[in-house]
Design a protein around this motif. Sequence first.
Motif, PDB file in Angstrom:
ATOM      1  N   ARG A  72       0.802  -1.219   0.000  1.00 49.68           N
ATOM      2  CA  ARG A  72       0.000   0.000   0.000  1.00 49.68           C
ATOM      3  C   ARG A  72       0.840   1.276   0.000  1.00 49.68           C
ATOM      4  N   ALA A  73       2.136   1.155   0.141  1.00 56.45           N
ATOM      5  CA  ALA A  73       3.068   2.281  -0.020  1.00 56.45           C
ATOM      6  C   ALA A  73       2.665   3.493   0.811  1.00 56.45           C
ATOM      7  N   GLU A  74       2.363   3.270   2.071  1.00 54.09           N
ATOM      8  CA  GLU A  74       1.948   4.368   2.936  1.00 54.09           C
ATOM      9  C   GLU A  74       3.036   5.433   3.032  1.00 54.09           C
ATOM     10  N   ASP A  75       4.295   5.024   2.921  1.00 57.09           N
ATOM     11  CA  ASP A  75       5.383   5.992   3.012  1.00 57.09           C
ATOM     12  C   ASP A  75       5.339   7.016   1.880  1.00 57.09           C
ATOM     13  N   LEU A  76       4.880   6.598   0.701  1.00 63.31           N
ATOM     14  CA  LEU A  76       4.823   7.528  -0.432  1.00 63.31           C
ATOM     15  C   LEU A  76       3.704   8.555  -0.271  1.00 63.31           C
ATOM     16  N   ARG A  77       2.689   8.241   0.527  1.00 59.66           N
ATOM     17  CA  ARG A  77       1.627   9.214   0.768  1.00 59.66           C
ATOM     18  C   ARG A  77       2.177  10.432   1.501  1.00 59.66           C
ATOM     19  N   ARG A  78       3.213  10.203   2.313  1.00 62.84           N
ATOM     20  CA  ARG A  78       3.802  11.277   3.116  1.00 62.84           C
ATOM     21  C   ARG A  78       4.989  11.944   2.432  1.00 62.84           C
ATOM     22  N   HIS A  79       5.411  11.415   1.283  1.00 61.43           N
ATOM     23  CA  HIS A  79       6.588  11.952   0.593  1.00 61.43           C
ATOM     24  C   HIS A  79       6.279  12.124  -0.890  1.00 61.43           C
ATOM     25  N   PRO A  80       5.544  13.186  -1.230  1.00 57.01           N
ATOM     26  CA  PRO A  80       5.146  13.386  -2.630  1.00 57.01           C
ATOM     27  C   PRO A  80       6.326  13.528  -3.578  1.00 57.01           C
ATOM     28  N   GLN A 130       9.074  11.766  -3.549  1.00 56.75           N
ATOM     29  CA  GLN A 130       9.460  10.415  -3.933  1.00 56.75           C
ATOM     30  C   GLN A 130       8.417   9.793  -4.860  1.00 56.75           C
ATOM     31  N   LEU A 131       7.166  10.057  -4.585  1.00 58.58           N
ATOM     32  CA  LEU A 131       6.094   9.537  -5.418  1.00 58.58           C
ATOM     33  C   LEU A 131       6.201  10.075  -6.840  1.00 58.58           C
ATOM     34  N   ALA A 132       6.588  11.340  -6.979  1.00 59.91           N
ATOM     35  CA  ALA A 132       6.674  11.975  -8.292  1.00 59.91           C
ATOM     36  C   ALA A 132       7.766  11.365  -9.164  1.00 59.91           C
ATOM     37  N   GLU A 133       8.704  10.653  -8.570  1.00 55.48           N
ATOM     38  CA  GLU A 133       9.805  10.045  -9.331  1.00 55.48           C
ATOM     39  C   GLU A 133       9.429   8.696  -9.948  1.00 55.48           C
ATOM     40  N   LEU A 134       8.296   8.129  -9.566  1.00 53.23           N
ATOM     41  CA  LEU A 134       7.920   6.795 -10.036  1.00 53.23           C
ATOM     42  C   LEU A 134       7.052   6.864 -11.289  1.00 53.23           C
ATOM     43  N   PRO A 135       7.168   5.844 -12.154  1.00 56.34           N
ATOM     44  CA  PRO A 135       6.225   5.742 -13.275  1.00 56.34           C
ATOM     45  C   PRO A 135       4.801   5.592 -12.741  1.00 56.34           C
ATOM     46  N   VAL A 136       3.822   6.082 -13.491  1.00 52.39           N
ATOM     47  CA  VAL A 136       2.428   6.087 -13.053  1.00 52.39           C
ATOM     48  C   VAL A 136       1.601   5.108 -13.881  1.00 52.39           C
ATOM     49  N   GLY A 145      -1.065   1.878  -4.313  1.00 54.73           N
ATOM     50  CA  GLY A 145       0.149   1.251  -3.800  1.00 54.73           C
ATOM     51  C   GLY A 145       1.199   1.105  -4.876  1.00 54.73           C
ATOM     52  N   ARG A 146       2.255   0.377  -4.544  1.00 55.34           N
ATOM     53  CA  ARG A 146       3.296   0.049  -5.521  1.00 55.34           C
ATOM     54  C   ARG A 146       2.924  -1.258  -6.221  1.00 55.34           C
ATOM     55  N   ARG A 147       3.182  -1.293  -7.510  1.00 53.66           N
ATOM     56  CA  ARG A 147       3.020  -2.525  -8.276  1.00 53.66           C
ATOM     57  C   ARG A 147       4.216  -2.625  -9.208  1.00 53.66           C
ATOM     58  N   GLY A 148       5.152  -3.479  -8.835  1.00 55.64           N
ATOM     59  CA  GLY A 148       6.417  -3.504  -9.539  1.00 55.64           C
ATOM     60  C   GLY A 148       7.185  -2.232  -9.240  1.00 55.64           C
ATOM     61  N   GLU A 149       7.675  -1.585 -10.268  1.00 51.77           N
ATOM     62  CA  GLU A 149       8.423  -0.340 -10.097  1.00 51.77           C
ATOM     63  C   GLU A 149       7.539   0.891 -10.224  1.00 51.77           C
ATOM     64  N   ALA A 150       6.252   0.706 -10.454  1.00 51.03           N
ATOM     65  CA  ALA A 150       5.350   1.825 -10.721  1.00 51.03           C
ATOM     66  C   ALA A 150       4.427   2.103  -9.541  1.00 51.03           C
ATOM     67  N   ALA A 151       3.965   3.342  -9.483  1.00 46.92           N
ATOM     68  CA  ALA A 151       2.918   3.716  -8.531  1.00 46.92           C
ATOM     69  C   ALA A 151       1.571   3.459  -9.189  1.00 46.92           C
ATOM     70  N   LEU A 152       0.715   2.743  -8.487  1.00 47.06           N
ATOM     71  CA  LEU A 152      -0.612   2.420  -9.015  1.00 47.06           C
ATOM     72  C   LEU A 152      -1.637   3.349  -8.383  1.00 47.06           C
ATOM     73  N   GLY A 178      -5.832  15.145   0.030  1.00 44.16           N
ATOM     74  CA  GLY A 178      -4.422  15.261   0.379  1.00 44.16           C
ATOM     75  C   GLY A 178      -3.828  13.887   0.621  1.00 44.16           C
ATOM     76  N   LYS A 179      -2.524  13.841   0.908  1.00 40.06           N
ATOM     77  CA  LYS A 179      -1.832  12.578   1.187  1.00 40.06           C
ATOM     78  C   LYS A 179      -2.138  11.518   0.133  1.00 40.06           C
ATOM     79  N   ALA A 180      -1.970  11.919  -1.124  1.00 39.89           N
ATOM     80  CA  ALA A 180      -2.145  11.023  -2.269  1.00 39.89           C
ATOM     81  C   ALA A 180      -3.530  10.398  -2.300  1.00 39.89           C
TER      82      ALA A 180
END
Length: 311
Positions: A16-24, A26-32, A67-74, A155-157
């Motif tokens: 569920r990548a809860e850490d990425l909800r708090r760090h936009p 880092q989230l912005a660096e992942l494929p969508v 959440g994360r799915r492979g290397e991408a943010a889902l 907010g928070k993704a």
Amino acid sequence: MRHAEEVTFGGGGLDRAEDLRRHPEQLAELPVTTLLLWRGKPLMRDGALHVVEGPGFPDLGHPVLIGRRGEAALFARDVSALAVEGADDAVGAFRDPSRQHHPDLPEGCEFVELRQAMVALSPLEAEIAATAKGVLEWHRTHGYCTNCGAATQPGKAGWMRGCAGCGRMHFPRTDPVVIMLITRGNRVLLGRSPAWPEGFFSCLAGFMEPGETLEAAVRRETWEETGIRVGPVRYLASQPWPFPGSLMLGAQGEAVTDDIEIDPEEIAEAIWLEREELLDVFAGTHSWITPAREGAIAHFLLQNWLADRLD
């Protein structure tokens, strides 16, 4: 219950990548990638979820990080504003076999009612779909602050809505519901809701109240609906049920009385079934009763009771 996480929507192992909800940043660096939902119906293709590359229809809805799915943010996105092909009166019905499609999506892609498709999905896909449907429905119905009435913003993704009026933060919630396998010897107690088709029976269920334990809720709901008193109660398994936002808490209760006296405001019918008769129901050979919906925790509990696998 050793088989508890075999229930539909359970045991998928979603990150569920809860850490990425708090760090936009880092989230912005992942494929969508994005799962699109139209009126709560996930996009599917060839019996599986179809996730599109990129944001999907970026002008519609607000993306929610699943959440994360492979290397991408889902992400999930509500595209209910799309003018789709195939919308008819079956949409939202107790059984909705309709499928909708849009010309801008790949051939074979269709929006499918999750209750119709859930048993075909892998455990991970089922968890993703249930999460997406549940959180998007929460956003749809919680656009205003319950404290001051002002409009709220995501907010928070997508896992929070903030109020600019009073500063309060609101987070997604689920409603706990007890669903009970009430047995007495070789018999099981089943009920039919007034909104269900004739012959469609399932386990009794009801919402928990503030200050109430699971065990107390099982006894209270069984008594209110059928007049049956329940003694020992034990927890069995749980299931997220995003129709629209419940957590079903499965339990077994041992009835200590037999006589049924229904409350017609709560339930249309209630019956005791012998184990052998329930076998006919599941085999599809019963003369007038149809089984609980496959994929629902009621079906899961009844099936495991028949197989003597509740431990």
